[in-house]
Design an enzyme around this catalytic site. Structure first.
Site, short mmCIF file in Angstrom:
data_model
loop_
_atom_site.label_atom_id
_atom_site.label_comp_id
_atom_site.label_asym_id
_atom_site.label_seq_id
_atom_site.Cartn_x
_atom_site.Cartn_y
_atom_site.Cartn_z
N THR A 225 -3.70 2.73 -1.27
CA THR A 225 -4.84 1.99 -0.70
C THR A 225 -4.79 2.04 0.83
O THR A 225 -3.72 2.20 1.40
CB THR A 225 -4.71 0.52 -1.17
OG1 THR A 225 -4.98 0.49 -2.56
CG2 THR A 225 -5.63 -0.42 -0.44
N ARG A 253 -11.48 -2.84 -14.83
CA ARG A 253 -10.42 -3.56 -14.08
C ARG A 253 -10.73 -3.59 -12.58
O ARG A 253 -11.11 -2.60 -11.98
CB ARG A 253 -9.10 -2.86 -14.33
CG ARG A 253 -7.89 -3.47 -13.60
CD ARG A 253 -7.59 -2.80 -12.29
NE ARG A 253 -6.32 -3.25 -11.73
CZ ARG A 253 -5.92 -2.96 -10.49
NH1 ARG A 253 -6.66 -2.21 -9.71
NH2 ARG A 253 -4.77 -3.42 -10.06
N GLY A 255 -8.92 -4.80 -8.91
CA GLY A 255 -7.63 -5.21 -8.33
C GLY A 255 -7.79 -6.25 -7.24
O GLY A 255 -8.80 -6.96 -7.16
N ASP A 256 -6.79 -6.34 -6.40
CA ASP A 256 -6.78 -7.36 -5.33
C ASP A 256 -7.61 -6.97 -4.12
O ASP A 256 -8.05 -7.85 -3.36
CB ASP A 256 -5.34 -7.63 -4.88
CG ASP A 256 -4.69 -6.36 -4.32
OD1 ASP A 256 -4.81 -5.30 -4.98
OD2 ASP A 256 -4.10 -6.41 -3.23
N THR A 276 -1.54 -4.04 0.08
CA THR A 276 -1.52 -2.89 -0.82
C THR A 276 -0.37 -3.08 -1.80
O THR A 276 0.71 -3.49 -1.42
CB THR A 276 -1.34 -1.55 -0.08
OG1 THR A 276 -1.14 -0.51 -1.06
CG2 THR A 276 -0.16 -1.56 0.88
N GLY A 277 -0.64 -2.82 -3.06
CA GLY A 277 0.43 -3.00 -4.05
C GLY A 277 -0.15 -3.20 -5.43
O GLY A 277 -1.32 -2.88 -5.67
N1 ASP Z 1 -3.79 -2.95 -4.64
C1 ASP Z 1 -4.51 -1.88 -5.25
C2 ASP Z 1 -4.98 -2.31 -6.59
O1 ASP Z 1 -4.24 -2.95 -7.31
C3 ASP Z 1 -3.71 -0.63 -5.37
C4 ASP Z 1 -3.06 -0.17 -4.10
O2 ASP Z 1 -2.75 -0.96 -3.24
O3 ASP Z 1 -2.88 1.04 -3.94
O4 ASP Z 1 -6.07 -1.97 -6.96
#
Ligand code: ASP
Length: 359
Positions: A225, A253, A255-256, A276-277
């Site tokens: 991300t 889905r 994400g955050d 990011t995570g």
């Molecule tokens: N945080 C992002 C998600 O869960 C993924 C990422 O940080 O690469 O969608």
């Protein structure tokens, strides 16, 4: 005689008041000097920090060419934001334009280069927040908007809403004149191969979709991300995040990254954060807002707050990842609990630092 005694008391009282006022003035003056001295000591005029994703990024798996390509793109991106801030532009512009560079690069999991869903599509999420007004914008699950961070910004500034999703968000992007692309624009061979690898390992495991989706392959995957946090010369903080989400995601889905408070948060009283995570954990831990709240309500420094959330709260839940953040005085922090995180900072002296691995 009575009159002269009265005049005498009035004179004494006035003299006392004047002295008190003078003392109070001196006190105020002193405290102003002290606080402005303190500010001068630690306050940067402006600052910018970016990430290009956290995860299992190990030196042994990296070729010199690939490392150089990442560093060059991180530098290109952060210099765009730096130039805006240096000229007195807004932190919001710096965040948006910096993220655009990374969205347009296939190196990162955002815009061109977004990861694939289980259905072999690319569904993109983004958000942006203005620390001055606490206004925010976010989009989720779009498949045709070339730069989702631009959509997040128009949602924030031109619509009465904070978040739009799917086809509705795409209709709004068209109405606002944003660049629309064919879904195939987001295809990259690398990301498609990643999906095939994850699916192959999933097939080897038990026939339990939920277990497979949350398996170690996902936990160890590089996320990719992109995000940016910035402080401008007017003291305004802003943060933004853009992503393709996680490889093999399904069932719509989200994400955050587009969740204000989890993937992105900015507040002029504390800090601006981009995450990011592993998104599910970042949502449950409310990562970005938690860091801001620890500063605002508990008086922690940015570094202490980021460590508390990234090194304790998230891993205790079972998640992993990192954040970049800048506080109202221009202090910058990149905190992650993974092997690496693509990141770069530039301060108001134009000093650039780029990092990939932990050390
Ligand atoms: N945080 C992002 C998600 O869960 C993924 C990422 O940080 O690469 O969608």
């Amino acid at each position: 005689m009575k009159q002269s005694i009265l005049y005498f008391f009035v004179f004494i009282m006035c003299f006392g008041c004047a002295e008190k006022a003078k003392n109070t003035e001196t006190e105020v003056e002193n405290s102003t000097i002290n606080s402005s001295e303190n500010l001068n000591e630690s306050k940067a005029e402006f600052a910018i920090i970016i990430h290009g994703g956290a995860g299992t990024i190990l030196r042994k798996n990296m070729t010199p060419e690939r490392e150089a390509a990442y560093k060059a793109k991180l530098e290109e991106a952060i210099r765009v934001g730096y130039d805006i801030l240096e000229k007195g532009g807004s932190s919001l512009d710096a965040v948006q334009k910096t993220i655009n560079v990374m969205e347009d690069s296939p190196l990162f999991n955002a815009g061109k280069g977004a990861v694939f869903t289980n259905a072999e599509t690319n569904e993109l999420d983004a958000s942006i927040m203005d620390g001055n007004t606490l206004n925010a914008g976010a989009s989720a699950g779009t498949t045709t908007v070339r730069n989702p961070i631009d959509l997040a910004r128009v949602i924030m500034e031109k619509s009465p809403h904070v978040m739009m999703a799917g086809s509705g968000a795409e209709t709004y992007a068209k109405e606002q004149g944003l660049t629309i692309v064919e879904p195939s624009y987001f295809y990259t061979e690398n990301r498609f191969k990643s999906l095939e690898r994850v699916k192959a390992s999933e097939a080897k495991k038990e026939n339990d979709a939920k277990t497979a989706f949350y398996d170690a392959d996902i936990k160890n995957a590089k996320f990719g991300t992109v995000g940016c946090a910035a402080l401008d010369k007017n003291g305004n903080l802003a943060a933004g995040t853009s992503t393709g989400g996680m490889t093999n995601k399904r069932y719509g889905r989200v994400g955050d990254a587009p969740i204000i408070g989890a993937g992105t948060y900015a507040n002029n009283n504390s800090c601006a954060v981009s995450s990011t995570g592993w998104g599910e954990y970042f949502i449950r831990a409310m990562v970005a807002h938690d860091i801001s709240a620890l500063m605002q309500y508990k008086g922690l420094s940015l570094k202490e707050a980021a460590q508390e959330v990234i090194q304790k709260k998230v891993p205790e839940l079972g998640g992993n990842g990192g954040i970049v953040a800048v506080d109202k005085n221009g202090n910058m922090v990149a905190e992650f609990n993974t092997a690496g995180m693509y990141r770069a900072t530039m301060n108001d002296k134009g000093e650039l630092e780029i990092g990939i691995y932990k050390e």
